[in-house]
Each structure stands twice: as C-alpha cells, then as structure tokens.
Design an enzyme around this catalytic site. Structure first.
Site, PDB file in Angstrom:
ATOM      1  N   GLY A   8       0.792  -1.241   0.000  1.00 27.90           N
ATOM      2  CA  GLY A   8       0.000   0.000   0.000  1.00 27.90           C
ATOM      3  C   GLY A   8       0.815   1.277   0.000  1.00 27.90           C
ATOM      4  O   GLY A   8       0.272   2.357  -0.206  1.00 27.90           O
ATOM      5  N   GLY A  13      -1.144   0.854  -4.809  1.00 20.90           N
ATOM      6  CA  GLY A  13      -1.824   0.662  -3.520  1.00 20.90           C
ATOM      7  C   GLY A  13      -2.291   1.976  -2.921  1.00 20.90           C
ATOM      8  O   GLY A  13      -3.422   2.079  -2.422  1.00 20.90           O
ATOM      9  N   ARG A  86       4.328  -8.353 -19.210  1.00 19.12           N
ATOM     10  CA  ARG A  86       3.896  -8.707 -17.854  1.00 19.12           C
ATOM     11  C   ARG A  86       4.459 -10.079 -17.486  1.00 19.12           C
ATOM     12  O   ARG A  86       4.708 -10.379 -16.337  1.00 19.12           O
ATOM     13  CB  ARG A  86       2.374  -8.715 -17.780  1.00 19.12           C
ATOM     14  CG  ARG A  86       1.788  -7.334 -17.943  1.00 19.12           C
ATOM     15  CD  ARG A  86       0.287  -7.335 -17.782  1.00 19.12           C
ATOM     16  NE  ARG A  86      -0.253  -5.999 -17.921  1.00 19.12           N
ATOM     17  CZ  ARG A  86      -0.617  -5.466 -19.088  1.00 19.12           C
ATOM     18  NH1 ARG A  86      -0.510  -6.156 -20.194  1.00 19.12           N
ATOM     19  NH2 ARG A  86      -1.096  -4.237 -19.142  1.00 19.12           N
ATOM     20  N   VAL A 118      -3.619  -7.901  -7.293  1.00 15.28           N
ATOM     21  CA  VAL A 118      -3.464  -6.866  -8.320  1.00 15.28           C
ATOM     22  C   VAL A 118      -2.074  -6.972  -8.981  1.00 15.28           C
ATOM     23  O   VAL A 118      -1.911  -6.708 -10.170  1.00 15.28           O
ATOM     24  CB  VAL A 118      -3.645  -5.453  -7.700  1.00 15.28           C
ATOM     25  CG1 VAL A 118      -3.381  -4.366  -8.720  1.00 15.28           C
ATOM     26  CG2 VAL A 118      -5.052  -5.304  -7.112  1.00 15.28           C
ATOM     27  N   ASP A 148      -8.193  -2.910 -18.100  1.00 13.29           N
ATOM     28  CA  ASP A 148      -8.230  -2.870 -19.575  1.00 13.29           C
ATOM     29  C   ASP A 148      -9.628  -2.469 -20.046  1.00 13.29           C
ATOM     30  O   ASP A 148      -9.784  -1.684 -20.983  1.00 13.29           O
ATOM     31  CB  ASP A 148      -7.859  -4.258 -20.135  1.00 13.29           C
ATOM     32  CG  ASP A 148      -6.579  -4.760 -19.502  1.00 13.29           C
ATOM     33  OD1 ASP A 148      -5.529  -4.174 -19.766  1.00 13.29           O
ATOM     34  OD2 ASP A 148      -6.650  -5.716 -18.705  1.00 13.29           O
ATOM     35  N   THR A 149     -10.644  -3.026 -19.381  1.00 10.28           N
ATOM     36  CA  THR A 149     -12.028  -2.713 -19.741  1.00 10.28           C
ATOM     37  C   THR A 149     -12.329  -1.231 -19.491  1.00 10.28           C
ATOM     38  O   THR A 149     -12.942  -0.557 -20.327  1.00 10.28           O
ATOM     39  CB  THR A 149     -12.987  -3.628 -18.936  1.00 10.28           C
ATOM     40  OG1 THR A 149     -12.770  -4.978 -19.366  1.00 10.28           O
ATOM     41  CG2 THR A 149     -14.441  -3.268 -19.135  1.00 10.28           C
ATOM     42  N   ARG A 151     -10.150   1.229 -19.432  1.00  9.54           N
ATOM     43  CA  ARG A 151      -9.408   2.019 -20.430  1.00  9.54           C
ATOM     44  C   ARG A 151     -10.133   2.003 -21.779  1.00  9.54           C
ATOM     45  O   ARG A 151     -10.267   3.034 -22.432  1.00  9.54           O
ATOM     46  CB  ARG A 151      -8.005   1.423 -20.622  1.00  9.54           C
ATOM     47  CG  ARG A 151      -7.057   1.725 -19.492  1.00  9.54           C
ATOM     48  CD  ARG A 151      -5.753   0.960 -19.658  1.00  9.54           C
ATOM     49  NE  ARG A 151      -4.764   1.395 -18.692  1.00  9.54           N
ATOM     50  CZ  ARG A 151      -3.732   0.673 -18.288  1.00  9.54           C
ATOM     51  NH1 ARG A 151      -3.550  -0.550 -18.771  1.00  9.54           N
ATOM     52  NH2 ARG A 151      -2.874   1.149 -17.432  1.00  9.54           N
ATOM     53  N   HIS A 175      -5.063 -10.573 -18.538  1.00  5.21           N
ATOM     54  CA  HIS A 175      -4.579  -9.185 -18.425  1.00  5.21           C
ATOM     55  C   HIS A 175      -3.170  -9.214 -19.007  1.00  5.21           C
ATOM     56  O   HIS A 175      -2.188  -9.398 -18.303  1.00  5.21           O
ATOM     57  CB  HIS A 175      -4.560  -8.741 -16.958  1.00  5.21           C
ATOM     58  CG  HIS A 175      -3.908  -7.399 -16.748  1.00  5.21           C
ATOM     59  ND1 HIS A 175      -4.342  -6.251 -17.356  1.00  5.21           N
ATOM     60  CD2 HIS A 175      -2.834  -7.036 -16.001  1.00  5.21           C
ATOM     61  CE1 HIS A 175      -3.580  -5.233 -16.992  1.00  5.21           C
ATOM     62  NE2 HIS A 175      -2.645  -5.695 -16.175  1.00  5.21           N
TER      63      HIS A 175
HETATM   64  N1  LIG Z   1      -3.419  -5.795 -12.525  1.00  6.84           N
HETATM   65  C1  LIG Z   1      -3.313  -4.592 -13.030  1.00  6.84           C
HETATM   66  O1  LIG Z   1      -4.186  -4.155 -13.828  1.00  6.84           O
HETATM   67  C2  LIG Z   1      -2.139  -3.733 -12.659  1.00  6.84           C
HETATM   68  C3  LIG Z   1      -2.048  -2.409 -13.115  1.00  6.84           C
HETATM   69  C4  LIG Z   1      -0.948  -1.647 -12.734  1.00  6.84           C
HETATM   70  C5  LIG Z   1       0.056  -2.207 -11.946  1.00  6.84           C
HETATM   71  N2  LIG Z   1      -0.051  -3.496 -11.544  1.00  6.84           N
HETATM   72  C6  LIG Z   1       0.978  -4.148 -10.735  1.00  6.84           C
HETATM   73  O2  LIG Z   1       0.901  -3.659  -9.390  1.00  6.84           O
HETATM   74  C7  LIG Z   1       2.166  -3.874  -8.760  1.00  6.84           C
HETATM   75  C8  LIG Z   1       2.573  -2.611  -8.019  1.00  6.84           C
HETATM   76  O3  LIG Z   1       2.854  -1.542  -8.910  1.00  6.84           O
HETATM   77  P1  LIG Z   1       3.282  -0.099  -8.352  1.00  6.84           P
HETATM   78  O4  LIG Z   1       3.372   0.780  -9.537  1.00  6.84           O
HETATM   79  O5  LIG Z   1       2.429   0.275  -7.195  1.00  6.84           O
HETATM   80  O6  LIG Z   1       4.748  -0.406  -7.807  1.00  6.84           O
HETATM   81  P2  LIG Z   1       5.502   0.377  -6.649  1.00  6.84           P
HETATM   82  O7  LIG Z   1       6.928   0.013  -6.796  1.00  6.84           O
HETATM   83  O8  LIG Z   1       5.118   1.815  -6.635  1.00  6.84           O
HETATM   84  O9  LIG Z   1       4.892  -0.276  -5.313  1.00  6.84           O
HETATM   85  C9  LIG Z   1       5.140  -1.577  -4.908  1.00  6.84           C
HETATM   86  C10 LIG Z   1       5.182  -1.554  -3.388  1.00  6.84           C
HETATM   87  O10 LIG Z   1       5.330  -2.895  -2.943  1.00  6.84           O
HETATM   88  C11 LIG Z   1       6.151  -2.854  -1.781  1.00  6.84           C
HETATM   89  N3  LIG Z   1       6.674  -4.193  -1.543  1.00  6.84           N
HETATM   90  C12 LIG Z   1       7.642  -4.867  -2.218  1.00  6.84           C
HETATM   91  N4  LIG Z   1       7.811  -6.085  -1.680  1.00  6.84           N
HETATM   92  C13 LIG Z   1       6.939  -6.182  -0.664  1.00  6.84           C
HETATM   93  C14 LIG Z   1       6.624  -7.196   0.275  1.00  6.84           C
HETATM   94  N5  LIG Z   1       7.268  -8.378   0.255  1.00  6.84           N
HETATM   95  N6  LIG Z   1       5.672  -6.949   1.205  1.00  6.84           N
HETATM   96  C15 LIG Z   1       5.015  -5.767   1.248  1.00  6.84           C
HETATM   97  N7  LIG Z   1       5.269  -4.758   0.389  1.00  6.84           N
HETATM   98  C16 LIG Z   1       6.219  -4.978  -0.553  1.00  6.84           C
HETATM   99  C17 LIG Z   1       7.233  -1.832  -2.122  1.00  6.84           C
HETATM  100  O11 LIG Z   1       7.872  -1.334  -0.939  1.00  6.84           O
HETATM  101  C18 LIG Z   1       6.395  -0.764  -2.831  1.00  6.84           C
HETATM  102  O12 LIG Z   1       5.946   0.237  -1.934  1.00  6.84           O
HETATM  103  C19 LIG Z   1       3.116  -4.319  -9.872  1.00  6.84           C
HETATM  104  O13 LIG Z   1       3.241  -5.730  -9.859  1.00  6.84           O
HETATM  105  C20 LIG Z   1       2.411  -3.865 -11.136  1.00  6.84           C
HETATM  106  O14 LIG Z   1       2.805  -4.592 -12.272  1.00  6.84           O
HETATM  107  C21 LIG Z   1      -1.131  -4.265 -11.870  1.00  6.84           C
END
Ligand SMILES: NC(=O)c1ccc[n+]([C@@H]2O[C@H](COP(=O)([O-])OP(=O)(O)OC[C@H]3O[C@@H](n4cnc5c(N)ncnc54)[C@H](O)[C@@H]3O)[C@@H](O)[C@H]2O)c1
Length: 308
Positions: A8, A13, A86, A118, A148-149, A151, A175
C-alpha cells in the site's frame, strides 16, 4: 468493512486507498508495506484528509494487525519496465508473492476473507494464491481485465464524444497480450455501440490495439499506472462490500465456464460479498470464444513455466 493493502505504500496501492477514501464505503483501510516508513507516510497523509472526505479508520500496520481484514488487496510487487511484458515480470514476482501469501496464512485470517490480487502477472499470481490459500476459490480474485475494460470504455467515449459511464464494452481473457475485445455485446445507452458513426471495423481494430498498449504508454510517460487502476480496485472492493452482484471482468479460477478449467482469467463474473460468486457463460461471437480459449491456453503454457 476492513481492507488491508499489502504494498500500500506504492503507487497502485496508495492510489487505490485514496479512491476508497473518496468513496467512503469501507470503514477501515490498513496500509502494509515492506517499506514501513513509506507505509506510515502514506497512511498519515491519507488520514490528514479524513476530515474533508470520510469517517474511516486509516493506519499503517503489520500482518498481525491485518488478520481481521475482510479483504486483503495485494499490490506489492516489482514494476514492469517499459519494454518488459507482464510475463517477463513473472519469475521476478513469484518468489516475493509466495512469501506474502505465506505471511497472510501464518498470521491467520477470517474464514470469509477475500484475497484480491493486483500485482502482475495478475492471472498467474491469482492462480498461485488460489492454490496455496485454504479458501474456497470464489474468495480469491484478481483484478484481471478490469483496468483494460475501463481504459477501453473511456478511450472509446473520448474518441466518439460519448459518456464514458454509458459506453459498455468488455475486455476478457488474460490481463496481457492475449486479452480480447468483446464487440458482440458492446453498447452505449443500451444500444449497439458498433452502429455509432465512427465505430467501424477499422476504428475497432485501432482502439483495441491502443487499449492493449495503454499500460506501456502510461509507464513510459509517468513511470507506472496509478489513478485508473486505483479506481478499478475501488470499484471491485465496493462490489464486494455492498454485495452488489455486479457482472465484472475480474480474474478467478475457472471451473467449466466456456469449457475452461484450472486457469485464472477474466470471464463475466458476478461479484458480491462472497467474491467471485458465479461465472456466467453469455453468448459470444465464435471468434471471441475462440480467442478466449486461446488466451486460456497461453496462460496455461505460462503457468507451466512458473519457477523454471
Ligand atoms: N493488474 C493490473 O491491472 C495492474 C495495473 C498496474 C500495476 N499493476 C501491478 O501492481 C504492482 C505494483 O505496482 P506499483 O506501480 O504500485 O509499484 P511500486 O513500486 O510503486 O509499489 C510496490 C510496493 O510494494 C512494496 N513491496 C515490495 N515487496 C513487498 C513485500 N514483500 N511486502 C510488502 N510490500 C512490498 C514496495 O515497498 C512498494 O511500496 C506491480 O506488480 C504492477 O505490475 C497491476
């Protein structure tokens, strides 16, 4: 309803937390992050806005404090680089993700809790979570093609000068690269979208390609997606919290819908307090159904490579 966001402190998050704060539907938001300073800072910044937004409890915490959560949202992970698919992220994220699942399990969790994945690759990680958690598979969901939907609908509305909330057009499947657009049921204000002037087959091809590349476009311009993904996470959480029974393209373990089994991906799914309560096999064009099956095959091939 208490929601814990693992990861988060990161962009996705924290943006999701802000969307849930603005809506004021959940009562508690816990920010949990590996980087505890970041978690404390994000929770404090959100808390400062509470007086203007909603009466909720917002704080940072650990797994012990998280164990009475109704929903665990997992956004922890490594970010995709601009030229990375991905799936390239897969093996980098699987180890980290397995540890998180094991930490949730050992802290203990409520029997009716929902785990909402996520982090990418979201369909693969949702499958891992469904395999390792002692929960009914309906209680493990992934964000799937929700973003995606969103967007797709928003870009179409923007191009054709229509209301985004009235444009209904689904993307199903993975995805990722094998996702598919569902034009057979696309509507605007309840009428066929494909009959709107400008929505011809050339436009349909072009807008789907643009949607598919949207994630990479946002990454290359601002480093990573945030607001829209936050909004779709909040939309899903609210469908659960309010037991809305909304038909949403979340990812979950398939058990026969469209003949698909042992794979997590997005099909039309009823989302309510029980999570992914029901998959509904609505009629698709034959080429759409074939593309959905091909997407499942692609994901199964990737699953077989996990850890290799
Ligand atoms: N499903 C989707 O549609 C979608 C869309 C966008 C991003 N994402 C994914 O969401 C994820 C996060 O992206 P982001 O841009 O927020 O990255 P980010 O680097 O800003 O945030 C990730 C956070 O995870 C924390 N973290 C790392 N390891 C951890 C652990 N073991 N326990 C707890 N916290 C931990 C980090 O400290 C960081 O604050 C990525 O995997 C990204 O690909 C998914």
């Amino acid at each position: 309803m208490k929601v814990t966001i693992i990861g988060g402190g990161g962009r996705v998050g924290s943006n999701a937390a802000f969307c849930m704060q603005c809506a004021g539907i959940v009562s508690e938001i816990q920010i949990l992050d590996h980087n505890t300073d970041l978690a404390d800072g994000e929770a404090l910044d959100l808390l400062h806005g509470a007086a203007s937004l909603a009466d909720q409890r917002i704080y940072s915490g650990d797994y012990d404090r998280a164990k009475d959560s109704d929903i665990f949202i997992i956004t922890a992970g490594l970010r995709r680089k601009p030229d990375e698919t991905r799936l390239d992220l897969m093996n980098r994220n699987v180890g980290l993700f397995s540890q998180i699942i094991s930490d949730i399990k050992s802290a203990g969790m409520k029997r009716e809790a929902i785990v909402f994945v996520v982090s990418n690759p979201v369909d693969i990680l949702t499958h891992l979570a469904a395999s390792f958690l002692d929960l009914p598979s309906s209680q493990v969901i992934g964000l799937g093609t929700m973003l995606d939907t969103a967007r797709f609908r928003s870009l179409i509305a923007n191009d054709l000068d229509l209301a985004p909330t009235q444009v209904r057009a689904l993307i199903l499947g993975e995805h990722g690269d094998s996702m598919l657009p569902v034009w057979s049921s696309a509507t605007v204000g309840g009428l066929p979208l494909t009959e709107v002037p400008g929505c011809d087959s050339n436009y349909q091809r072009q807008i789907f390609e643009r949607t598919k590349k949207s994630g990479a476009e946002v990454i290359s311009r601002k480093g990573g997606a945030g607001w829209a993904v936050g909004a779709t996470i909040a939309e899903t959480v609210h469908a659960i919290a309010l037991d809305r029974k909304q038909l949403l393209p979340v990812s979950s373990l398939q058990n026969g819908c469209y003949g698909l089994k042992d794979v997590c991906l997005s099909v039309p799914t009823v989302v309510g307090r029980g999570g992914a309560e029901k998959h509904i096999q609505l009629k698709l064009w034959p080429k759409e159904e074939q593309a959905l099956k091909a997407s499942a095959k692609a994901l199964q091939a990737m699953l077989s490579k996990v850890g290799s």
